[in-house]
Design a protein around this motif. Structure first.
Motif, PDB file in Angstrom:
ATOM      1  N   SER A   1      -4.564   5.766   1.543  1.00 50.73           N
ATOM      2  CA  SER A   1      -4.697   5.763   0.081  1.00 50.73           C
ATOM      3  C   SER A   1      -6.018   5.176  -0.408  1.00 50.73           C
ATOM      4  O   SER A   1      -6.272   5.145  -1.617  1.00 50.73           O
ATOM      5  CB  SER A   1      -3.527   4.999  -0.550  1.00 50.73           C
ATOM      6  OG  SER A   1      -3.426   3.683  -0.029  1.00 50.73           O
TER       7      SER A   1
ATOM      8  N   GLU B   1     -13.177  -0.075  -1.498  1.00 50.34           N
ATOM      9  CA  GLU B   1     -11.926   0.112  -2.232  1.00 50.34           C
ATOM     10  C   GLU B   1     -10.830  -0.803  -1.714  1.00 50.34           C
ATOM     11  O   GLU B   1     -10.081  -1.403  -2.489  1.00 50.34           O
ATOM     12  CB  GLU B   1     -11.465   1.571  -2.119  1.00 50.34           C
ATOM     13  CG  GLU B   1     -12.107   2.506  -3.111  1.00 50.34           C
ATOM     14  CD  GLU B   1     -11.441   3.865  -3.132  1.00 50.34           C
ATOM     15  OE1 GLU B   1     -10.263   3.968  -2.709  1.00 50.34           O
ATOM     16  OE2 GLU B   1     -12.089   4.825  -3.559  1.00 50.34           O
TER      17      GLU B   1
ATOM     18  N   TYR C   1      -8.998  -3.941  -3.532  1.00 50.44           N
ATOM     19  CA  TYR C   1      -7.530  -3.985  -3.628  1.00 50.44           C
ATOM     20  C   TYR C   1      -7.000  -5.347  -3.205  1.00 50.44           C
ATOM     21  O   TYR C   1      -6.169  -5.948  -3.894  1.00 50.44           O
ATOM     22  CB  TYR C   1      -6.937  -2.891  -2.739  1.00 50.44           C
ATOM     23  CG  TYR C   1      -5.422  -2.868  -2.698  1.00 50.44           C
ATOM     24  CD1 TYR C   1      -4.686  -2.364  -3.758  1.00 50.44           C
ATOM     25  CD2 TYR C   1      -4.737  -3.362  -1.590  1.00 50.44           C
ATOM     26  CE1 TYR C   1      -3.300  -2.331  -3.726  1.00 50.44           C
ATOM     27  CE2 TYR C   1      -3.340  -3.338  -1.542  1.00 50.44           C
ATOM     28  CZ  TYR C   1      -2.628  -2.824  -2.603  1.00 50.44           C
ATOM     29  OH  TYR C   1      -1.257  -2.803  -2.559  1.00 50.44           O
TER      30      TYR C   1
ATOM     31  N   ILE D   1      -3.013  -6.475  -6.522  1.00 48.65           N
ATOM     32  CA  ILE D   1      -2.035  -5.781  -7.370  1.00 48.65           C
ATOM     33  C   ILE D   1      -1.458  -4.636  -6.542  1.00 48.65           C
ATOM     34  O   ILE D   1      -2.163  -3.675  -6.249  1.00 48.65           O
ATOM     35  CB  ILE D   1      -2.686  -5.237  -8.655  1.00 48.65           C
ATOM     36  CG1 ILE D   1      -3.324  -6.376  -9.456  1.00 48.65           C
ATOM     37  CG2 ILE D   1      -1.660  -4.485  -9.500  1.00 48.65           C
ATOM     38  CD1 ILE D   1      -4.127  -5.912 -10.656  1.00 48.65           C
ATOM     39  N   PRO D   2      -0.199  -4.712  -6.137  1.00 46.81           N
ATOM     40  CA  PRO D   2       0.365  -3.686  -5.250  1.00 46.81           C
ATOM     41  C   PRO D   2       0.393  -2.311  -5.912  1.00 46.81           C
ATOM     42  O   PRO D   2       0.630  -2.199  -7.116  1.00 46.81           O
ATOM     43  CB  PRO D   2       1.769  -4.197  -4.965  1.00 46.81           C
ATOM     44  CG  PRO D   2       2.098  -5.097  -6.117  1.00 46.81           C
ATOM     45  CD  PRO D   2       0.802  -5.727  -6.511  1.00 46.81           C
ATOM     46  N   GLU D   3       0.139  -1.259  -5.102  1.00 56.26           N
ATOM     47  CA  GLU D   3       0.145   0.099  -5.639  1.00 56.26           C
ATOM     48  C   GLU D   3       1.438   0.845  -5.339  1.00 56.26           C
ATOM     49  O   GLU D   3       1.704   1.887  -5.920  1.00 56.26           O
ATOM     50  CB  GLU D   3      -1.049   0.889  -5.080  1.00 56.26           C
ATOM     51  CG  GLU D   3      -1.028   1.048  -3.568  1.00 56.26           C
ATOM     52  CD  GLU D   3      -2.191   1.887  -3.045  1.00 56.26           C
ATOM     53  OE1 GLU D   3      -3.054   2.289  -3.855  1.00 56.26           O
ATOM     54  OE2 GLU D   3      -2.232   2.135  -1.822  1.00 56.26           O
ATOM     55  N   ASN D   4       2.253   0.314  -4.437  1.00 52.53           N
ATOM     56  CA  ASN D   4       3.490   0.984  -4.034  1.00 52.53           C
ATOM     57  C   ASN D   4       4.671   0.359  -4.770  1.00 52.53           C
ATOM     58  O   ASN D   4       5.064  -0.778  -4.499  1.00 52.53           O
ATOM     59  CB  ASN D   4       3.683   0.862  -2.523  1.00 52.53           C
ATOM     60  CG  ASN D   4       4.829   1.713  -2.006  1.00 52.53           C
ATOM     61  OD1 ASN D   4       5.748   2.068  -2.741  1.00 52.53           O
ATOM     62  ND2 ASN D   4       4.776   2.035  -0.719  1.00 52.53           N
ATOM     63  N   ASN D   5       5.253   1.124  -5.684  1.00 49.28           N
ATOM     64  CA  ASN D   5       6.345   0.604  -6.503  1.00 49.28           C
ATOM     65  C   ASN D   5       7.637   0.381  -5.719  1.00 49.28           C
ATOM     66  O   ASN D   5       8.566  -0.275  -6.214  1.00 49.28           O
ATOM     67  CB  ASN D   5       6.624   1.557  -7.675  1.00 49.28           C
ATOM     68  CG  ASN D   5       5.463   1.624  -8.647  1.00 49.28           C
ATOM     69  OD1 ASN D   5       4.744   0.647  -8.833  1.00 49.28           O
ATOM     70  ND2 ASN D   5       5.269   2.783  -9.273  1.00 49.28           N
TER      71      ASN D   5
ATOM     72  N   MET E   1       0.831  -1.199   0.000  1.00 49.94           N
ATOM     73  CA  MET E   1       0.000   0.000   0.000  1.00 49.94           C
ATOM     74  C   MET E   1       0.871   1.256   0.000  1.00 49.94           C
ATOM     75  O   MET E   1       1.986   1.248   0.506  1.00 49.94           O
ATOM     76  CB  MET E   1      -0.928   0.002   1.219  1.00 49.94           C
ATOM     77  CG  MET E   1      -1.921  -1.135   1.223  1.00 49.94           C
ATOM     78  SD  MET E   1      -2.969  -1.083   2.699  1.00 49.94           S
ATOM     79  CE  MET E   1      -4.015  -2.523   2.401  1.00 49.94           C
ATOM     80  N   ASN E   2       0.314   2.326  -0.538  1.00 52.69           N
ATOM     81  CA  ASN E   2       1.046   3.581  -0.613  1.00 52.69           C
ATOM     82  C   ASN E   2       1.157   4.272   0.741  1.00 52.69           C
ATOM     83  O   ASN E   2       0.313   4.078   1.631  1.00 52.69           O
ATOM     84  CB  ASN E   2       0.369   4.538  -1.601  1.00 52.69           C
ATOM     85  CG  ASN E   2       0.696   4.216  -3.038  1.00 52.69           C
ATOM     86  OD1 ASN E   2       1.743   3.640  -3.332  1.00 52.69           O
ATOM     87  ND2 ASN E   2      -0.196   4.588  -3.943  1.00 52.69           N
TER      88      ASN E   2
END
Length: 453
Positions: free
Chosen positions: A368, A374, A378, A383-387, A317-318
């Motif tokens: 986030s 939401e 997720y 699918i991870p949002e934090n690169n 997560m972001n």
């Protein structure tokens, strides 16, 4: 001729009878419909399979002190709870501000108030230097007379105090607490930092309450107590401590911690269901609960009476981003790893309780997500949002759940409604010994918002 008349008469009667039937007669019952009784029985069976007893998920009444997890070094008593409840909401403790503008305008409850499930109601809670409240904290903004560097904010979303009795360490990275998960982390209890409070030897709730008073510019001086209306309350709460040591910040923190341990969402519909109320949950909520403890696999992380957990997970997560105050430092972004300094803990965060999320507009450690649905979507898609979080750092449990849209909807209803205690105002005092009647803030804008002028 008579035969024709009879057929016509029969047709007329059939039309009249049909026209008198209600619309309900034409509602088709889906083939997969289940009775409420079956939904309840299969849910109970699943819970018994997982836990052996429904009691494993039941939150005790807030007055059942022996049933609530205690710190052995800080026994819960009525006198401590009474004192802690008042101190938690007392804006008169805000006497160590960075600016006189904020003096006596903030409290512990500024970032942990009942209207937002004892969270802040915004992405980034503001203590000193905040301005306004709104209906549930959503309008609290930086005070126009404050420099950004002087505002009391944290670089991560404010966690709730709800159900914290079922945690042995506190905060998203678990840095507070001298035992349990923090055994072996003594090298990180850095002198001169809030983490040094772990050396006092208390569990997480107590340590965080003590450290938090200093971090958030709240003060309890002996003079303030001995010459004020709180003296008798401290005397009743700590009768076995010598008077010269009784009126201290540490004891104030211990009293606040006992209060926090009693702040339980024990009137939520799911809790009522567990205690035998067959009317507590709708069919949709029951279906959602079965998914929670079944296909959705939510219980693998969120378990026990608080539906939280003491494990730390990397879910990609972001962090806080966008219109925020200050920056997110590297240690905060690394979560548990930022505290332990162990690379294997990087980007892992503690499992929060799932109670009373309906009033929360920001979810996840970085806020986030803006709704329960939401965050369920997720986790369903995984699918991870934090690169910054590499694939090999992600938790093994972070995998697609293959829930259908209807299943996501049912699961959302369960979390939002079955886990919602709508009577948290019972944990807010009517007034404090110092005459405070407006909670949680006392700045001019908040007083207007709260209709306290």
């Amino acid at each position: 001729m008579n035969s024709l008349k009879n057929r016509i008469l029969s047709l007329i009667i059939l039309v009249l009878v049909s026209s008198c039937q209600t619309d309900e007669s034409f509602v088709e019952v889906p083939d997969n419909a289940e009775s409420t009784a079956n939904l309840q029985s299969t849910l109970r069976a699943k819970l018994l399979e997982l836990y052996g007893s429904l009691d494993a998920l039941i939150l005790p009444n807030s007055e059942e002190y022996t049933a609530i997890p205690n710190d052995p070094e800080n026994e819960i008593t009525q006198a401590k709870v009474t004192l802690g409840k008042l101190l938690f909401h007392e804006t008169e403790l805000g006497i160590a501000p960075k600016s006189d503008t904020g003096r006596r305008t903030y409290s512990c409850a500024s970032c942990h108030h009942a209207k937002a499930g004892f969270q802040s109601g915004i992405k980034q809670g503001i203590g000193e230097g905040g301005w306004g409240f709104g209906l549930s904290g959503e309008r609290r903004i930086p005070h126009p007379l404050y420099d950004t560097d002087s505002i009391d904010v944290q670089p991560i979303r404010t966690p709730t105090i709800l159900n914290v009795a079922y945690q042995d360490v506190m905060l998203w990275n678990g840095q507070f607490g001298s035992s349990g998960e923090n055994s072996g982390t003594e090298a990180q209890w850095t002198p001169g930092t809030p983490k040094e409070k772990n050396k006092l030897g208390f569990q997480g709730v107590e340590t965080q309450a003590i450290a938090g008073l200093g971090v958030h510019r709240l003060s309890v001086s002996p003079d303030l107590i001995e010459n004020g209306p709180y003296k008798n309350l401290f005397d009743e709460a700590f009768p076995n401590i010598a008077q010269e040591n009784r009126y201290s910040l540490i004891n104030a923190g211990l009293a606040i911690a006992t209060f926090e341990r009693t702040v339980l969402a024990n009137e939520a519909p799911f809790q009522k269901f567990l205690k035998g109320d067959t009317n507590a949950m709708t069919d949709t909520e029951l279906k959602g609960a079965r998914l929670f403890f079944g296909k959705g696999q939510c219980y693998q992380c969120h378990s026990g009476p608080g539906l939280n957990g003491m494990d730390f997970h990397a879910l990609g997560m972001n962090d806080l981003s966008g219109d925020i105050i200050g920056n997110v430092d590297e240690a905060t972004a690394k979560g548990r790893g930022g505290f332990t300094k162990n690379p294997e803990d990087d980007y892992k965060f503690k499992t929060p309780t799932l109670y009373n999320l309906k009033d929360v507009a920001f979810l996840g450690h970085g806020g986030s997500f803006e709704s329960v649905k939401e965050i369920i979507d997720y986790k369903n898609e995984a699918i991870p949002e934090n690169n910054q979080v590499s694939t090999n750092q992600l938790d093994p449990l972070f995998v697609p759940l293959n829930l259908t849209e209807d299943e996501v909807a049912s699961l959302t209803v369960f979390v939002e409604h079955s886990l919602y205690d709508g009577n948290l105002d019972r944990y807010v005092p009517d007034s404090t010994p110092m005459g405070t009647t407006c909670f949680p803030n006392a700045d001019i804008r908040s007083l207007e918002d709260l209709d306290c002028n």
